[in-house]
Enzyme design. Structure first.
Site, PDB file in Angstrom:
ATOM      1  N   THR A   1       0.782  -1.286  -0.036  1.00 42.39           N
ATOM      2  CA  THR A   1      -0.073  -0.080  -0.055  1.00 42.39           C
ATOM      3  C   THR A   1       0.808   1.213   0.028  1.00 42.39           C
ATOM      4  O   THR A   1       0.682   1.949  -0.776  1.00 42.39           O
ATOM      5  CB  THR A   1      -0.722   0.008   1.313  1.00 42.39           C
ATOM      6  OG1 THR A   1      -1.786  -1.269   1.090  1.00 42.39           O
ATOM      7  CG2 THR A   1      -1.766   1.042   1.101  1.00 42.39           C
TER       8      THR A   1
ATOM      9  N   GLU B   1       8.298  10.210   9.334  1.00 44.28           N
ATOM     10  CA  GLU B   1       7.018  11.113   9.199  1.00 44.28           C
ATOM     11  C   GLU B   1       5.660  10.147   9.260  1.00 44.28           C
ATOM     12  O   GLU B   1       4.589  10.622   9.852  1.00 44.28           O
ATOM     13  CB  GLU B   1       7.079  12.284   8.094  1.00 44.28           C
ATOM     14  CG  GLU B   1       5.825  13.294   7.868  1.00 44.28           C
ATOM     15  CD  GLU B   1       5.844  14.087   9.152  1.00 44.28           C
ATOM     16  OE1 GLU B   1       6.426  14.907   9.678  1.00 44.28           O
ATOM     17  OE2 GLU B   1       4.784  13.810  10.143  1.00 44.28           O
TER      18      GLU B   1
ATOM     19  N   VAL C   1       3.430   8.411  12.291  1.00 47.79           N
ATOM     20  CA  VAL C   1       2.258   8.705  13.054  1.00 47.79           C
ATOM     21  C   VAL C   1       1.257   9.386  12.091  1.00 47.79           C
ATOM     22  O   VAL C   1       1.659  10.418  11.359  1.00 47.79           O
ATOM     23  CB  VAL C   1       2.527   9.717  13.981  1.00 47.79           C
ATOM     24  CG1 VAL C   1       1.457  10.023  15.002  1.00 47.79           C
ATOM     25  CG2 VAL C   1       3.695   8.659  15.026  1.00 47.79           C
TER      26      VAL C   1
ATOM     27  N   GLU D   1      -8.075  -4.116   9.768  1.00 42.26           N
ATOM     28  CA  GLU D   1      -7.510  -5.329   9.177  1.00 42.26           C
ATOM     29  C   GLU D   1      -8.281  -6.796   9.480  1.00 42.26           C
ATOM     30  O   GLU D   1      -8.848  -6.583  10.610  1.00 42.26           O
ATOM     31  CB  GLU D   1      -6.166  -5.266   9.883  1.00 42.26           C
ATOM     32  CG  GLU D   1      -5.370  -4.018   9.720  1.00 42.26           C
ATOM     33  CD  GLU D   1      -3.930  -4.052   9.446  1.00 42.26           C
ATOM     34  OE1 GLU D   1      -3.240  -5.042   9.844  1.00 42.26           O
ATOM     35  OE2 GLU D   1      -3.280  -3.022   9.537  1.00 42.26           O
TER      36      GLU D   1
ATOM     37  N   LYS E   1       1.967   5.270  18.484  1.00 39.75           N
ATOM     38  CA  LYS E   1       2.148   6.380  17.954  1.00 39.75           C
ATOM     39  C   LYS E   1       2.324   7.486  19.067  1.00 39.75           C
ATOM     40  O   LYS E   1       3.080   8.376  18.769  1.00 39.75           O
ATOM     41  CB  LYS E   1       0.940   6.772  17.011  1.00 39.75           C
ATOM     42  CG  LYS E   1       0.828   5.900  15.734  1.00 39.75           C
ATOM     43  CD  LYS E   1      -0.743   6.115  15.001  1.00 39.75           C
ATOM     44  CE  LYS E   1      -0.819   5.085  13.897  1.00 39.75           C
ATOM     45  NZ  LYS E   1      -2.231   4.936  13.561  1.00 39.75           N
TER      46      LYS E   1
HETATM   47  P1  NAP Z   1       1.608  -3.947   2.968  1.00 36.22           P
HETATM   48  O1  NAP Z   1       0.754  -3.406   1.914  1.00 36.22           O
HETATM   49  O2  NAP Z   1       1.197  -5.145   3.658  1.00 36.22           O
HETATM   50  O3  NAP Z   1       2.970  -4.000   2.083  1.00 36.22           O
HETATM   51  C1  NAP Z   1       4.113  -4.379   2.857  1.00 36.22           C
HETATM   52  C2  NAP Z   1       5.235  -4.911   1.563  1.00 36.22           C
HETATM   53  O4  NAP Z   1       6.209  -5.382   2.251  1.00 36.22           O
HETATM   54  C3  NAP Z   1       4.813  -5.756   0.586  1.00 36.22           C
HETATM   55  O5  NAP Z   1       5.014  -5.337  -0.780  1.00 36.22           O
HETATM   56  C4  NAP Z   1       5.320  -7.192   1.077  1.00 36.22           C
HETATM   57  O6  NAP Z   1       5.522  -8.044  -0.348  1.00 36.22           O
HETATM   58  C5  NAP Z   1       6.694  -6.558   1.596  1.00 36.22           C
HETATM   59  N1  NAP Z   1       7.094  -7.622   2.599  1.00 36.22           N
HETATM   60  C6  NAP Z   1       6.653  -7.650   3.924  1.00 36.22           C
HETATM   61  N2  NAP Z   1       7.442  -8.475   4.411  1.00 36.22           N
HETATM   62  C7  NAP Z   1       8.302  -8.896   3.572  1.00 36.22           C
HETATM   63  C8  NAP Z   1       9.427  -9.937   3.802  1.00 36.22           C
HETATM   64  N3  NAP Z   1       9.734 -10.325   4.846  1.00 36.22           N
HETATM   65  N4  NAP Z   1      10.317  -9.897   2.598  1.00 36.22           N
HETATM   66  C9  NAP Z   1       9.955  -9.199   1.397  1.00 36.22           C
HETATM   67  N5  NAP Z   1       9.001  -8.439   1.267  1.00 36.22           N
HETATM   68  C10 NAP Z   1       8.339  -8.286   2.319  1.00 36.22           C
HETATM   69  O7  NAP Z   1       1.936  -2.779   4.186  1.00 36.22           O
HETATM   70  P2  NAP Z   1       1.700  -1.457   4.033  1.00 36.22           P
HETATM   71  O8  NAP Z   1       0.150  -0.941   4.347  1.00 36.22           O
HETATM   72  O9  NAP Z   1       2.112  -0.707   2.899  1.00 36.22           O
HETATM   73  O10 NAP Z   1       2.463  -0.790   5.336  1.00 36.22           O
HETATM   74  C11 NAP Z   1       3.834  -0.685   5.475  1.00 36.22           C
HETATM   75  C12 NAP Z   1       4.273   0.111   6.737  1.00 36.22           C
HETATM   76  O11 NAP Z   1       3.766   1.567   6.656  1.00 36.22           O
HETATM   77  C13 NAP Z   1       3.945  -0.386   7.822  1.00 36.22           C
HETATM   78  O12 NAP Z   1       4.961  -0.347   8.857  1.00 36.22           O
HETATM   79  C14 NAP Z   1       2.768   0.139   8.338  1.00 36.22           C
HETATM   80  O13 NAP Z   1       2.541   0.044   9.723  1.00 36.22           O
HETATM   81  C15 NAP Z   1       2.965   1.491   8.020  1.00 36.22           C
HETATM   82  N6  NAP Z   1       1.927   2.393   7.590  1.00 36.22           N
HETATM   83  C16 NAP Z   1       0.895   1.799   6.788  1.00 36.22           C
HETATM   84  C17 NAP Z   1      -0.131   2.851   6.505  1.00 36.22           C
HETATM   85  C18 NAP Z   1      -1.156   2.724   5.784  1.00 36.22           C
HETATM   86  O14 NAP Z   1      -2.058   3.408   5.528  1.00 36.22           O
HETATM   87  N7  NAP Z   1      -1.080   1.307   5.150  1.00 36.22           N
HETATM   88  C19 NAP Z   1      -0.260   4.013   7.297  1.00 36.22           C
HETATM   89  C20 NAP Z   1       0.791   4.629   8.053  1.00 36.22           C
HETATM   90  C21 NAP Z   1       1.980   3.498   8.294  1.00 36.22           C
HETATM   91  P3  NAP Z   1       4.498  -8.489  -1.115  1.00 36.22           P
HETATM   92  O15 NAP Z   1       3.768  -7.440  -1.625  1.00 36.22           O
HETATM   93  O16 NAP Z   1       4.985  -9.539  -2.046  1.00 36.22           O
HETATM   94  O17 NAP Z   1       3.369  -9.326  -0.090  1.00 36.22           O
HETATM   95  N1  HSE Z   2      -4.579   0.613  11.346  1.00 36.75           N
HETATM   96  C1  HSE Z   2      -4.102   2.373  11.217  1.00 36.75           C
HETATM   97  C2  HSE Z   2      -5.225   3.182  11.386  1.00 36.75           C
HETATM   98  C3  HSE Z   2      -3.403   2.546   9.981  1.00 36.75           C
HETATM   99  O1  HSE Z   2      -6.334   2.559  11.620  1.00 36.75           O
HETATM  100  O2  HSE Z   2      -5.049   4.267  11.914  1.00 36.75           O
HETATM  101  C4  HSE Z   2      -2.517   3.885   9.893  1.00 36.75           C
HETATM  102  O3  HSE Z   2      -1.489   3.616  10.796  1.00 36.75           O
END
Ligand code: NAP
Ligand code: HSE
Length: 429
Positions: A13, A128, A131, A189, A204
């Site tokens: 994402t 950044e 949080v 989730e 956070k």
């Molecule tokens: P995500 O959609 O699950 O993406 C994770 C990515 O990392 C995928 O491309 C996955 O590969 C890869 N990956 C994970 N573990 C791996 C491993 N062991 N080896 C190789 N590749 C690996 O997660 P996300 O939502 O983007 O979140 C990423 C980070 O941002 C997290 O720390 C989350 O807390 C933070 N965050 C997310 C959001 C949000 O809105 N999503 C907001 C704020 C912060 P595959 O694609 O092949 O599975």
């Molecule tokens: N699970 C988190 C939320 C995503 O609902 O705010 C962003 O960190």
């Protein structure tokens, strides 16, 4: 134009949001930084998956191909989780890379180790996006508030729980029903424990309060309680009391120490945070010079979070151009005690069912009087079988006092049930 090369650890994402922004806003970003910023490689698990905005990017499932690549200047960790993310960030820093991460879970647990490693290596570690997604609160705390002594931060920093509470309030639905919808729509989730139990907001808050108060606050210091016990009846009574119920993340710097807590709370409708609904986040920060300020925006999602990550990349690029990497380290020069839960001071909402008989209310009032607690307001409604439902709202008192009153109440033969106890935040706003 100088060239800066990025390696992404993760292309989900957030990773694909980063690639999308660097592609769509390429001209402006490159012109503003006078640098050609390019993603060279991305680490993923599944090499067969179609990836958006991936033209020219080499996908790999071997992290060392990114960490050890001498052409890569900045490693962007957007894979999530604790391991291998922690080891890969440490290896990248030790290998001379600057690092940007969105990983609040990792920072809240291992922040001190990661920042110390960045400092030892004279490298940048920016975060950044960790949080409140796209809201630029970290940069504000690191830069814009530095003239102030911050007295409090009160935030809605978990989008999932705010979506659930907003829908319960607007549609009168119960918790389990809205949670199911949030999961179906992809807001919550598959395992929503971390969000609904307040742990995500707690992590956070640890990051925000460390920056705000120049002291190391870890997740273990934060008291965290979730929203699963909130019922439509509580929300209806909150409405009668002129309040809404929100999951608040609260950090206060008080004479006897830091109060750092996440829990559902009744919040007066007139407070600006009370109007923040759905998946939106907002953070209310009070500084001694600036007064009250509020930041509002999307706390998650591919582009809002990508926006925060790319802003960090741009800052690192500027630092590299100025030769000033490793200068933006956190400055933890204060050491405050963390207050115990019994010493938290708030108002309380207590909803209970008791026998509707003479002297019952007088006895309950005595339990609270003996604990030194004064009532702010009381609602009583007759119920079936000679029972009454009572909502007590107290003036601010210490949690230890409330526990004393509840202990007496729990042993009272005329008590049928305590439905819920929820904190009421009026103090310090
Ligand atoms: P995500 O959609 O699950 O993406 C994770 C990515 O990392 C995928 O491309 C996955 O590969 C890869 N990956 C994970 N573990 C791996 C491993 N062991 N080896 C190789 N590749 C690996 O997660 P996300 O939502 O983007 O979140 C990423 C980070 O941002 C997290 O720390 C989350 O807390 C933070 N965050 C997310 C959001 C949000 O809105 N999503 C907001 C704020 C912060 P595959 O694609 O092949 O599975
Ligand atoms: N699970 C988190 C939320 C995503 O609902 O705010 C962003 O960190």
């Amino acid at each position: 134009m100088k060239k800066i090369t990025i390696g992404l650890l993760g292309y989900g994402t957030v990773g694909s949001g980063v690639a999308s922004i660097l592609t769509n806003n390429r001209y402006d970003i490159n012109t503003r930084t006078n640098t050609d910023i390019t993603i060279k490689k991305a680490l993923v698990r599944n090499l067969l998956k179609e990836r958006p905005f991936s033209e020219g990017i080499i996908f790999t499932d071997k992290p060392e191909e990114i960490i050890m690549d001498p052409e890569i200047d900045i490693v962007v960790e957007v894979m999530g989780g604790i391991e291998p993310a922690r080891s890969l960030i440490l290896a990248a820093l030790n290998n001379g890379k600057n690092v940007v991460t969105a990983n609040k879970d990792l920072l809240a647990l291992h922040g001190s180790e990661l920042f110390a490693t960045a400092e030892q290596n004279g490298r940048d570690l920016y975060f950044e996006a960790s949080v409140a997604g796209g809201i630029p609160i970290i940069a504000a705390l690191k830069q814009s508030f530095t003239a102030n002594r911050i007295s409090s931060i009160v935030g809605i920093i978990n989008g999932t729980t705010n979506f659930i509470l907003s829908a319960m309030t607007e549609q009168g639905r119960d918790f389990a029903d809205v949670l199911r919808e949030a999961q179906e729509q992809g807001y919550a989730e598959a395992d929503p424990t971390s969000d609904i139990e307040g742990l995500d907001a707690g992590r956070k808050l640890a990051i925000l309060s460390s920056l705000a108060f120049n002291t190391q606050v870890s997740f273990n210091d934060v008291y965290a309680e979730g929203i699963s016990k909130i019922s439509p009846a509580d929300i209806q009574y909150a409405e009668e009391l002129g309040c809404v119920i929100k999951l608040l993340a609260i950090a206060k710097n008080q004479e006897d120490g830091l109060e750092v807590r996440v829990h559902p709370a009744l919040l007066p409708k007139k407070h600006p945070l009370a109007t923040v609904n759905g998946v939106y986040n907002a953070i209310f920060v009070v500084g001694d010079a600036v007064g009250a300020t509020m930041f509002y925006g999307k706390g998650a999602g591919s582009l809002p979070t990508g926006s925060a990550v790319v802003s960090d990349i741009i800052q690192v690029v500027r630092n590299m151009a100025a030769g000033s990497e490793g200068q933006g380290k956190s400055n933890f020069y204060r050491h405050y005690p963390i207050k115990k839960v019994e010493d938290f001071t708030t108002g309380y909402y207590i909803r209970l069912k008791v026998k509707d008989e003479p002297r019952v209310f007088a006895t309950i009032a005595l339990f609270f009087a003996e604990a030194g607690i004064s009532f702010n307001s009381i609602i009583q409604k007759p119920r079936s079988n000679n029972n009454a439902e009572i909502v007590l709202v107290t003036h601010p008192c210490k949690e230890g006092q409330l526990r004393q009153a509840l202990q007496s109440l729990n042993s009272y033969s005329k008590l049928n049930k305590i439905y819920n106890v929820i904190r009421l935040e009026t103090n310090g706003f």
